[in-house]
Design an enzyme around this catalytic site. Structure first.
Site, PDB file in Angstrom:
ATOM      1  N   GLU A   1       0.838  -1.213   0.000  1.00  0.00           N
ATOM      2  CA  GLU A   1       0.000   0.000   0.000  1.00  0.00           C
ATOM      3  C   GLU A   1       0.868   1.255   0.000  1.00  0.00           C
ATOM      4  OE1 GLU A   1      -3.237  -0.127  -0.570  1.00  0.00           O
ATOM      5  OE2 GLU A   1      -3.027  -2.293  -0.573  1.00  0.00           O
TER       6      GLU A   1
ATOM      7  N   TRP B   1       1.546   1.797  -3.480  1.00  0.00           N
ATOM      8  CA  TRP B   1       0.491   2.504  -4.230  1.00  0.00           C
ATOM      9  C   TRP B   1       0.640   4.013  -4.057  1.00  0.00           C
ATOM     10  CZ3 TRP B   1      -2.788   1.294  -7.975  1.00  0.00           C
ATOM     11  CH2 TRP B   1      -3.131  -0.038  -8.170  1.00  0.00           C
TER      12      TRP B   1
ATOM     13  N   TRP C   1     -21.116  13.425 -18.512  1.00  0.00           N
ATOM     14  CA  TRP C   1     -21.558  13.134 -17.142  1.00  0.00           C
ATOM     15  C   TRP C   1     -22.861  13.858 -16.845  1.00  0.00           C
ATOM     16  CZ3 TRP C   1     -18.692   9.378 -15.004  1.00  0.00           C
ATOM     17  CH2 TRP C   1     -17.369   9.217 -15.446  1.00  0.00           C
TER      18      TRP C   1
ATOM     19  N   ASN D   1     -10.574   3.127   3.355  1.00  0.00           N
ATOM     20  CA  ASN D   1     -10.264   2.933   1.941  1.00  0.00           C
ATOM     21  C   ASN D   1     -11.364   2.199   1.182  1.00  0.00           C
ATOM     22  OD1 ASN D   1      -8.441   2.929  -0.422  1.00  0.00           O
ATOM     23  ND2 ASN D   1      -8.497   0.723  -0.083  1.00  0.00           N
TER      24      ASN D   1
ATOM     25  N   TRP E   1     -16.335  12.477 -11.914  1.00  0.00           N
ATOM     26  CA  TRP E   1     -15.411  12.142 -10.833  1.00  0.00           C
ATOM     27  C   TRP E   1     -14.709  13.370 -10.283  1.00  0.00           C
ATOM     28  CZ3 TRP E   1     -10.270  13.241 -12.060  1.00  0.00           C
ATOM     29  CH2 TRP E   1      -9.970  13.392 -13.420  1.00  0.00           C
TER      30      TRP E   1
ATOM     31  N   TRP F   1      -9.821   8.313  -7.321  1.00  0.00           N
ATOM     32  CA  TRP F   1     -11.031   8.699  -8.073  1.00  0.00           C
ATOM     33  C   TRP F   1     -10.997   8.173  -9.499  1.00  0.00           C
ATOM     34  CZ3 TRP F   1     -15.759  10.155  -6.897  1.00  0.00           C
ATOM     35  CH2 TRP F   1     -16.001  10.518  -5.582  1.00  0.00           C
TER      36      TRP F   1
HETATM   37  C1  LIG Z   1     -11.516   7.697  -4.087  1.00  0.00           C
HETATM   38  C2  LIG Z   1     -10.282   7.601  -3.231  1.00  0.00           C
HETATM   39  C3  LIG Z   1      -9.694   8.762  -2.747  1.00  0.00           C
HETATM   40  C4  LIG Z   1      -8.531   8.686  -1.946  1.00  0.00           C
HETATM   41  N1  LIG Z   1      -7.960   9.849  -1.500  1.00  0.00           N
HETATM   42  C5  LIG Z   1      -6.812   9.797  -0.766  1.00  0.00           C
HETATM   43  C6  LIG Z   1      -6.180  10.984  -0.315  1.00  0.00           C
HETATM   44  O1  LIG Z   1      -6.604  12.105  -0.612  1.00  0.00           O
HETATM   45  N2  LIG Z   1      -5.063  10.850   0.457  1.00  0.00           N
HETATM   46  C7  LIG Z   1      -4.533   9.626   0.788  1.00  0.00           C
HETATM   47  O2  LIG Z   1      -3.520   9.566   1.493  1.00  0.00           O
HETATM   48  N3  LIG Z   1      -5.107   8.493   0.349  1.00  0.00           N
HETATM   49  C8  LIG Z   1      -6.225   8.536  -0.410  1.00  0.00           C
HETATM   50  N4  LIG Z   1      -6.810   7.369  -0.838  1.00  0.00           N
HETATM   51  C9  LIG Z   1      -6.134   6.095  -0.562  1.00  0.00           C
HETATM   52  C10 LIG Z   1      -6.552   5.368   0.725  1.00  0.00           C
HETATM   53  O3  LIG Z   1      -7.927   5.306   0.836  1.00  0.00           O
HETATM   54  C11 LIG Z   1      -5.982   6.002   1.989  1.00  0.00           C
HETATM   55  O4  LIG Z   1      -4.609   6.254   1.835  1.00  0.00           O
HETATM   56  C12 LIG Z   1      -6.154   5.042   3.171  1.00  0.00           C
HETATM   57  O5  LIG Z   1      -7.511   4.812   3.404  1.00  0.00           O
HETATM   58  C13 LIG Z   1      -5.494   5.612   4.379  1.00  0.00           C
HETATM   59  O6  LIG Z   1      -5.719   4.834   5.504  1.00  0.00           O
HETATM   60  P1  LIG Z   1      -4.513   4.259   6.354  1.00  0.00           P
HETATM   61  O7  LIG Z   1      -3.527   5.330   6.603  1.00  0.00           O
HETATM   62  O8  LIG Z   1      -5.097   3.551   7.512  1.00  0.00           O
HETATM   63  O9  LIG Z   1      -3.893   3.253   5.299  1.00  0.00           O
HETATM   64  P2  LIG Z   1      -3.075   1.889   5.438  1.00  0.00           P
HETATM   65  O10 LIG Z   1      -3.975   0.832   4.922  1.00  0.00           O
HETATM   66  O11 LIG Z   1      -2.497   1.706   6.773  1.00  0.00           O
HETATM   67  O12 LIG Z   1      -1.926   2.091   4.343  1.00  0.00           O
HETATM   68  C14 LIG Z   1      -0.681   2.718   4.671  1.00  0.00           C
HETATM   69  C15 LIG Z   1      -0.463   3.933   3.803  1.00  0.00           C
HETATM   70  O13 LIG Z   1      -0.386   3.551   2.429  1.00  0.00           O
HETATM   71  C16 LIG Z   1      -0.945   4.565   1.606  1.00  0.00           C
HETATM   72  N5  LIG Z   1      -2.084   4.012   0.878  1.00  0.00           N
HETATM   73  C17 LIG Z   1      -2.910   3.031   1.289  1.00  0.00           C
HETATM   74  N6  LIG Z   1      -3.814   2.753   0.329  1.00  0.00           N
HETATM   75  C18 LIG Z   1      -3.551   3.585  -0.698  1.00  0.00           C
HETATM   76  C19 LIG Z   1      -4.133   3.784  -1.976  1.00  0.00           C
HETATM   77  N7  LIG Z   1      -5.164   3.064  -2.402  1.00  0.00           N
HETATM   78  N8  LIG Z   1      -3.610   4.740  -2.774  1.00  0.00           N
HETATM   79  C20 LIG Z   1      -2.561   5.472  -2.378  1.00  0.00           C
HETATM   80  N9  LIG Z   1      -1.962   5.326  -1.180  1.00  0.00           N
HETATM   81  C21 LIG Z   1      -2.457   4.398  -0.351  1.00  0.00           C
HETATM   82  C22 LIG Z   1      -1.410   5.678   2.539  1.00  0.00           C
HETATM   83  O14 LIG Z   1      -0.399   6.660   2.603  1.00  0.00           O
HETATM   84  C23 LIG Z   1      -1.578   4.956   3.863  1.00  0.00           C
HETATM   85  O15 LIG Z   1      -1.454   5.792   4.983  1.00  0.00           O
HETATM   86  C24 LIG Z   1      -7.966   7.417  -1.651  1.00  0.00           C
HETATM   87  C25 LIG Z   1      -8.573   6.255  -2.157  1.00  0.00           C
HETATM   88  C26 LIG Z   1      -9.717   6.352  -2.918  1.00  0.00           C
HETATM   89  C27 LIG Z   1     -10.343   5.080  -3.439  1.00  0.00           C
END
Ligand SMILES: Cc1cc2nc3c(=O)[nH]c(=O)nc-3n(C[C@H](O)[C@H](O)[C@H](O)COP(=O)(O)OP(=O)(O)OC[C@H]3O[C@@H](n4cnc5c(N)ncnc54)[C@H](O)[C@@H]3O)c2cc1C
Length: 495
Positions: free
Chosen positions: A293, A296, A325, A360, A378, A401
C-alpha cells in the site's frame, strides 16, 4: 562592516523551506541544510490562502498542519533552528518573497524537498531560477518517496502505468539500494533570530470537524505519527491483510495517511518499521501487503510526474473525455450529505463529515457510487473529498477517483461496478459500522440494515428510499462506456 546583523565573516546562513515535510527526523532537506556544523539554519513555512482555496484544501488538514508545526517549532527551537512563518496570497508570490527574505537576512543557501504536483513544480522552478539568478544556492532533494519519480522506469525508459510491474521494480530497487533514515539534526551553535508564533487558524479554512474531536482523532506532531506507527506495527500489522477491508475495525489499518500527507512521518520511516518487524519476528504476508500500500502511494506520485495531464483535471484514459456526465446538482448534494438511501454509501460520507477521514474500502464504494450509479463527474467528487479530507493528497486522491471512475491507469474495468448492498453485507456483516454513523438504522437487524426499504417501504424509518435503481443505473453506465471509441493511451503519455 557586516551587511547582516550578527552574521560573522565566513559563516553561512541556510534556510529550509518546509512544505509537505513537517518533521525533524528523516527530513532530507533539513539534514542537508545542517550538514555544515558552522552554518546557522532557519526553517520557513508559508501560508498561501488564495492558492489553498484554488486547490480545495480542507480546513481539517490545515488544522493538523498547524498543530504539527507548533510541536515542530519547539523541537527546532531546541536545536537553535527558528521556524519562520510568512504569508503571501499564492504560489506566484513566493519567489519574490524568498529572495527578499534571503537578501534581508543574508541567507546564502536555500533547501527544500521536492513536491511532485504540477503547480508546486512550476512554483519551485520559478523560485529556484530567481534565487540562483541572484547568487543564492538552491538545493532540492528527493524525499517524499522511498524511490522518487523518474527512478522506477520500464525497460524502454518510460513511466509505468500498471501497478504490478511498477511494484516489482520498485521493491527490487529498494532492496538493492537499502533505505536510510536520517536522524534529527544536531543542535546548532547559535540562532540568528527568534521563531515566529505559529498561527492557530487561518481565516477561510475552518475545519468542518469540531476541533476537540479532530484533535482527539488526529493529534498533531511527528511524535503522534511515530507513536501511531509503533502501535500499528507492534499490534495490528500482522493481521492487516485479513482485516483491512472492514471499516468497523478502526485499528486494522494504520491511520497514518494524514501524517504521510503532511509529512509528519516519512515513507522511509514506515518502511523501516515494517522491515524491523519482519527481521524480529519473521516473514508476514500481512506486512508485505501493507508495504504494497505504501507502494500505491508512491505509484500515484510517479503517475503525477509521468502523466502530467492528471494534475490538470484530465483523465488518464483520454477517450473518457467524451463521456457526458450527468449535471445533477441535487443528486450530488444528496451524495455529499450521506442521504442516498444506500446505507454503506451514506455511512461512508457521514464518516468523512464527522472525522475528516474515510476508510479505503468506503472511498472506493462512495466514489464508484457517485460515478457509476449517479454518473456524476469524478472531478466533482475528487474536489469534495479534497475539501473534507484530513489526508487530502492530490496524487492518491486523483488516483483513487480515476480508479473508481474507470478513467485512470490500471483502473477498475467500467463493467465491474460495486453493488453497495453486497459490499455492505460482505465488509460490515453485522452492521456495526452502519450503526455507528446511521443512528436512524440502529434498531434494524443485521440483514435488513444493508437495504432497509428493499422488501417494502418502511414508513416508520426516517431514512430515504434508494435514490436510484442500482441495476438500471449500471446498465446505463456500461452502455455509455461501451460507446466510447478507444484512443491509444501510449501516444498521449506526456500531454
Ligand atoms: C476515491 C479515493 C480517494 C482517496 N484519496 C486519498 C487521499 O486524498 N489521500 C490519501 O492519502 N489516500 C487517499 N486514498 C487512498 C486510501 O484510501 C488512503 O490512503 C487510506 O484509506 C489511508 O488509511 P490508512 O492510513 O489507515 O492506510 P493503510 O492501509 O495503513 O496504508 C498505509 C499507507 O499507504 C498509503 N495508501 C494506502 N492505500 C492507498 C491507496 N489506495 N492509494 C494510495 N496510497 C495508499 C497511505 O499513505 C496509507 O497511509 C484514496 C482512495 C480512494 C479510493
Amino acid at each position: 562592516m557586516e551587511a547582516h546583523q550578527g552574521k560573522s565573516r565566513g559563516m553561512s546562513r541556510h534556510l529550509v523551506w518546509l512544505r509537505a515535510d513537517l518533521r525533524s527526523i528523516d527530513n532530507t532537506a533539513l539534514s542537508e541544510a545542517c550538514r555544515d556544523p558552522e552554518a546557522e539554519v532557519a526553517a520557513l513555512w508559508l501560508v498561501t490562502p488564495e492558492q489553498w482555496r484554488r486547490h480545495g484544501k480542507a480546513g481539517c488538514q490545515l488544522d493538523l498542519e498547524l498543530r504539527t508545526l507548533r510541536e515542530l517549532s519547539v523541537t527546532l527551537e531546541a536545536l537553535n533552528i527558528p521556524l519562520l512563518i510568512r504569508e503571501v496570497p499564492d504560489f506566484a508570490a513566493i519567489p519574490a518573497l524568498l529572495l527578499s527574505l534571503c537578501q534581508a537576512e543574508g541567507i546564502d543557501r536555500v533547501y527544500w524537498n521536492k513536491q511532485y504536483e504540477w503547480n508546486e513544480r512550476v512554483r519551485d522552478k520559478a523560485a529556484a531560477d530567481l534565487l540562483r539568478a541572484n547568487g543564492i544556492t538552491v538545493e532540492m532533494h528527493a524525499d517524499q518517496c522511498i524511490i522518487g519519480p523518474g527512478e522506477v522506469l520500464t525497460g524502454d525508459g518510460r513511466f509505468y502505468s500498471v501497478y504490478t510491474p511498477f511494484k516489482r521494480n520498485w521493491l527490487s530497487q529498494i532492496y538493492e539500494r537499502g533505505v536510510r533514515v536520517h536522524p534529527a539534526p544536531l543542535k546548532r551553535q547559535s540562532a540568528w533570530t527568534r521563531p515566529d508564533p505559529v498561527p492557530t487558524s487561518v481565516p477561510g479554512f475552518e475545519s468542518h470537524v469540531p476541533l476537540p474531536e479532530l484533535e482527539r482523532l488526529w493529534p498533531g506532531g511527528e511524535s503522534a505519527a511515530l507513536a501511531r506507527l509503533e502501535v500499528f506495527t507492534d499490534k495490528h500489522a500482522r493481521r492487516y491483510r485479513e482485516l483491512r477491508d472492514f471499516p468497523a475495525l478502526s485499528e486494522a489499518t494504520s491511520g497514518l495517511s494524514p501524517y504521510l500527507a503532511i509529512g509528519a512521518i516519512s515513507s522511509r520511516q514506515c518502511w523501516q518499521a515494517a522491515a524491523n518487524e519482519l527481521a524480529a519476528y519473521g516473514p508476514s504476508a500481512d506486512i508485505d501487503h501493507w508495504v504494497s500500500e505504501l507502494g500505491w502511494r508512491e505509484f500515484y506520485k510517479h503517475i503525477l510526474v509521468g502523466f502530467p495531464r492528471v494534475n490538470k483535471h484530465r483523465p488518464f484514459r483520454l477517450e473518457t473525455e467524451q463521456l457526458r456526465w450527468n449535471d445533477d446538482e441535487e443528486a450530488f448534494q444528496r451524495w455529499c450529505d450521506g442521504k442516498t438511501g444506500f446505507p454503506i454509501v451514506d455511512a461512508a460520507m457521514r464518516q468523512l463529515r464527522a472525522t475528516g477521514w474515510m476508510h479505503n474500502r468506503l472511498r472506493m464504494i462512495a466514489a464508484m457510487f457517485l460515478t457509476k450509479d449517479l454518473f456524476i463527474d469524478w472531478r466533482k467528487g475528487e474536489r469534495f473529498f479534497m475539501q473534507h479530507l484530513v489526508d487530502g493528497d492530490l496524487a492518491a486522491n486523483n488516483g483513487g477517483w480515476q480508479w473508481s471512475a474507470s478513467t485512470g491507469n490500471d483502473a477498475a474495468p467500467y463493467f465491474r461496478i460495486f453493488n453497495p448492498k453486497l459490499q455492505s453485507e460482505r465488509f460490515d456483516p453485522e452492521g456495526n459500522f452502519l450503526r455507528r454513523y446511521l443512528p436512524e438504522l440502529a434498531g434494524l437487524d443485521n440483514k435488513r440494515i444493508h437495504a432497509p426499504h428493499e422488501k417494502q417501504r418502511d414508513f416508520l424509518l426516517d431514512y430515504p428510499l434508494p435514490m436510484v435503481d442500482h441495476r438500471a443505473a449500471c446498465e446505463e453506465t456500461v452502455s455509455r462506456f461501451k460507446a466510447l471509441g478507444e484512443l491509444p493511451v501510449g501516444r498521449a503519455d506526456n500531454r
